[in-house]
Motif scaffolding. Structure first.
Motif, short mmCIF file in Angstrom:
data_model
loop_
_atom_site.label_atom_id
_atom_site.label_comp_id
_atom_site.label_asym_id
_atom_site.label_seq_id
_atom_site.Cartn_x
_atom_site.Cartn_y
_atom_site.Cartn_z
N HIS A 286 9.46 0.43 8.74
CA HIS A 286 9.44 1.65 9.53
C HIS A 286 8.34 2.63 9.14
O HIS A 286 7.93 3.46 9.96
N ASP A 287 7.84 2.57 7.92
CA ASP A 287 6.79 3.50 7.47
C ASP A 287 5.45 2.82 7.23
O ASP A 287 4.54 3.44 6.66
N LEU A 288 5.29 1.57 7.64
CA LEU A 288 4.05 0.85 7.35
C LEU A 288 2.82 1.58 7.88
O LEU A 288 1.75 1.53 7.27
N GLY A 289 2.96 2.25 9.01
CA GLY A 289 1.80 2.89 9.63
C GLY A 289 1.46 4.26 9.10
O GLY A 289 0.51 4.88 9.59
N HIS A 290 2.20 4.73 8.11
CA HIS A 290 1.91 6.06 7.57
C HIS A 290 0.52 6.09 6.93
O HIS A 290 0.19 5.24 6.12
N ALA B 196 -6.26 4.99 8.15
CA ALA B 196 -4.80 4.87 8.04
C ALA B 196 -4.39 3.91 6.95
O ALA B 196 -3.32 4.06 6.36
N ALA B 197 -5.22 2.91 6.66
CA ALA B 197 -4.88 1.91 5.66
C ALA B 197 -5.06 2.41 4.23
O ALA B 197 -4.57 1.78 3.29
N ARG C 189 0.82 -1.22 0.00
CA ARG C 189 0.00 0.00 0.00
C ARG C 189 0.85 1.26 0.00
O ARG C 189 0.39 2.33 -0.44
N LEU C 190 2.09 1.17 0.48
CA LEU C 190 2.95 2.36 0.49
C LEU C 190 3.24 2.86 -0.92
O LEU C 190 3.65 4.01 -1.08
N ALA C 191 3.03 2.03 -1.93
CA ALA C 191 3.22 2.48 -3.32
C ALA C 191 2.24 3.59 -3.67
O ALA C 191 2.50 4.38 -4.58
N GLY C 192 1.13 3.66 -2.96
CA GLY C 192 0.12 4.68 -3.24
C GLY C 192 0.16 5.83 -2.27
O GLY C 192 -0.81 6.61 -2.19
N LYS C 193 1.26 5.97 -1.52
CA LYS C 193 1.37 7.05 -0.56
C LYS C 193 2.58 7.91 -0.92
O LYS C 193 3.69 7.41 -1.06
N THR C 194 2.34 9.20 -1.08
CA THR C 194 3.37 10.12 -1.53
C THR C 194 4.49 10.22 -0.51
O THR C 194 4.25 10.21 0.70
N GLN C 195 5.72 10.34 -0.99
CA GLN C 195 6.86 10.61 -0.13
C GLN C 195 6.94 12.12 0.12
O GLN C 195 6.53 12.61 1.14
N VAL C 196 7.45 12.89 -0.84
CA VAL C 196 7.50 14.35 -0.70
C VAL C 196 7.00 15.01 -1.98
O VAL C 196 6.06 15.80 -1.96
N GLY D 153 2.19 7.49 13.46
CA GLY D 153 2.54 6.52 12.43
C GLY D 153 3.40 5.39 12.93
O GLY D 153 3.26 4.23 12.47
N ASN D 154 4.31 5.66 13.87
CA ASN D 154 5.16 4.60 14.39
C ASN D 154 4.38 3.61 15.25
O ASN D 154 4.60 2.40 15.17
N ALA D 155 3.46 4.12 16.07
CA ALA D 155 2.61 3.23 16.85
C ALA D 155 1.71 2.40 15.93
O ALA D 155 1.43 1.22 16.20
N GLN D 156 1.26 3.01 14.83
CA GLN D 156 0.43 2.28 13.88
C GLN D 156 1.23 1.19 13.19
O GLN D 156 0.70 0.12 12.87
N SER D 157 2.51 1.43 12.96
CA SER D 157 3.36 0.39 12.36
C SER D 157 3.41 -0.84 13.26
O SER D 157 3.29 -1.98 12.80
#
Length: 498
Positions: free
Chosen positions: A162-166, A474-475, A98-105, A189-193
């Motif tokens: 480390h970024d799974l919960g973003h 969050a997902a 799913r992180l493929a669909g979440k923008t970095q910067v 985000g870290n607690a969500q990870s």
């Protein structure tokens, strides 16, 4: 009493594997305890006595306790180490995809701009997503960790996780979702990870000792793996020096599994592998955000020679990335980089310029990693540094250089004039999604989160109901958040009267 979980050949385990996510209240003790042995009176969520992995799965520098899993399970294929299994589980997780669909910067071009016949830029730099950033962070961490004696698969796993919960929309979305989640303990985000690794990601199920229902234990990673993925080992408000800090690594209802993998760990101290992960993250995103900014045309390297621009960069660095740093030492840090023969003093998008820029990113990553490796070796000598055997030492000069790069990306990419309107729109989307889902739930929730909501509803657990909604938001990816928001907030069509 010793308790054992179901094995792969156990019919109970196979039935649980096929049963889908467990309907357990998020607000209660987390569904992380293995199936109770007959006659056991242990409650779900209590700390188990896990069996260690086989000797073949041990790694030099790690003890049997490091390899324990909450729910013991056998190797499917003998010969793999426990940490190779952990890495594979994260790599194959839906949360990572799913992180493929979440923008970095730098946001990618909207789909409307890529229609056949539509205008396109002279070159497509394909800016990074959270997924590509995580893969690059993992490569940096694997090599740095191995050079210092860590198990490379363990460090790579921590970097991948480390970024799974973003949530959607990065840190902007994180702040907005924290407001939605205030009544259930906030969002981080870290607690969500950690929540994803130990509870939400559907991989391993065990039977609830009270009801016999299948209960998710997430990816069922080893103790050392969960610890390595924990950047902030304290709950909300538990920061060791700043109780008001927004940074924390575990929600209240995930504390039992946190207590399990932190057994014997010094309070508030991150393990060595997590420190390597953290520095690798800093290195990867500071360097690559500047690279993406150059590719996208947002940054003119010549501006870093102009005094008014430099002062603005240093102000951002001191405020956000290097508290307490003086302008003079930040100027020296930037000048050290500008004086390198490989520094990109210009960029026109040509193949030659792209190759030079890629060399500069490689040089910067090597510079920062070698600085940490050398300083750590100078402080602790030779040998393997694992778990709590040492602290990662990063020279102040390297940290300031890294901070200046972060500030450059912040100043010229994140603070662009058009971005505040974008961020405001993103915050509205998250806030209105929260309102709509809270009003309609369980309608609008995916089956996994609907089950969590229903269980909390049956228990009269308001915080649990809200946490299930927050887990759902969050997902989402950036695109699915916009799509769901449009669907839930669209005006209802008026009925036609004949």
């Amino acid at each position: 009493m010793r308790r054992t979980g179901p094995t792969a050949s156990d019919p109970t385990a196979e039935a649980a594997e096929q049963a889908g996510p467990a309907a357990t209240p998020p607000g209660s003790a987390p569904p992380c305890g293995p199936e109770a042995a007959p006659g056991s009176e242990a409650a779900p969520g209590s700390v188990p006595e896990s069996a260690p992995e086989s000797a073949a799965s041990a790694s030099p520098g790690y003890e049997a306790a490091d390899l324990e899993r909450w729910a013991p399970e056998p190797d499917k294929r003998p010969g793999r180490t426990a940490f190779q299994r952990d890495r594979a589980r994260v790599l194959h997780s839906a949360a990572l995809r799913r992180l493929a669909g979440k923008t970095q910067v730098v946001p990618a071009a909207p789909a409307a701009d890529l229609r056949p016949g539509a205008g396109a830029p002279a070159w497509d730099a394909t800016p990074r997503t959270r997924l590509t950033h995580s893969l690059e962070c993992a490569q940096v961490g694997r090599e740095l960790g191995a050079a210092l004696g860590c198990d490379p698969d363990l460090v790579e796993m921590a970097c991948l996780a480390h970024d799974l919960g973003h949530p959607p929309f990065g840190h902007n979305g994180e702040q907005a979702l924290n407001e939605v989640a205030e009544a259930c303990g906030g969002f981080e985000g870290n607690a969500q990870s950690l929540r994803l690794l130990a509870r939400l990601e559907p991989k391993r199920f065990v039977a609830d000792p009270d009801t016999g229902e299948p209960v998710s234990v997430g990816l069922n990673l080893t103790r050392a793996a969960l610890d390595a993925a924990t950047k902030y080992p304290w709950p909300r408000g538990g920061h060791p020096t700043d109780p008001g800090s927004r940074k924390f690594g575990v929600y209240e209802d995930d504390l039992p599994v946190f207590a399990w993998f932190r057994q014997g760990a010094p309070e508030h101290r991150t393990c060595f592998e997590a420190q390597v992960m953290d520095w690798s993250d800093d290195v990867a995103y500071s360097v690559h955000d500047v690279e993406d900014g150059l590719h996208a045309g947002h940054l003119d390297p010549a501006l870093l020679l102009a005094e008014p621009e430099r002062r603005e960069v240093f102000a951002v660095a001191a405020a956000r990335y290097a508290p307490g740093a003086e302008p003079d030492e930040l100027a020296e840090a930037l000048d050290r980089l500008l004086d390198q023969e490989w520094w990109p003093h210009g960029y026109d998008g040509s193949s030659v310029a792209q190759a030079r820029l890629k060399d500069a990113t490689s040089q910067l990553i090597g510079r920062f990693c070698l600085a940490a490796e050398g300083a750590t070796r100078a402080a602790y000598g030779t040998g393997r540094f694992t778990r709590y055997a040492a602290e990662l030492v990063v020279p102040r000069e390297a940290r300031l250089e890294c901070a200046v790069l972060k500030a450059v990306a912040d100043r010229y990419v994140m603070q662009r004039a058009d971005q505040e309107a974008v961020r405001a729109d993103q915050r509205i989307i998250i806030a209105e999604l929260g309102e709509a889902l809270i009003a309609r739930a369980p309608v609008g929730l995916d089956p996994q989160f609907r089950a969590l909501f229903d269980a909390a509803d049956a228990a009269g657990d308001d915080a649990g109901r809200l946490r299930a909604v927050v887990d759902q938001i969050a997902a989402l990816t950036d695109a699915s958040a916009r799509s769901l928001h449009a669907r839930l907030t669209a005006p209802h069509p008026r009925p036609h009267h004949s």
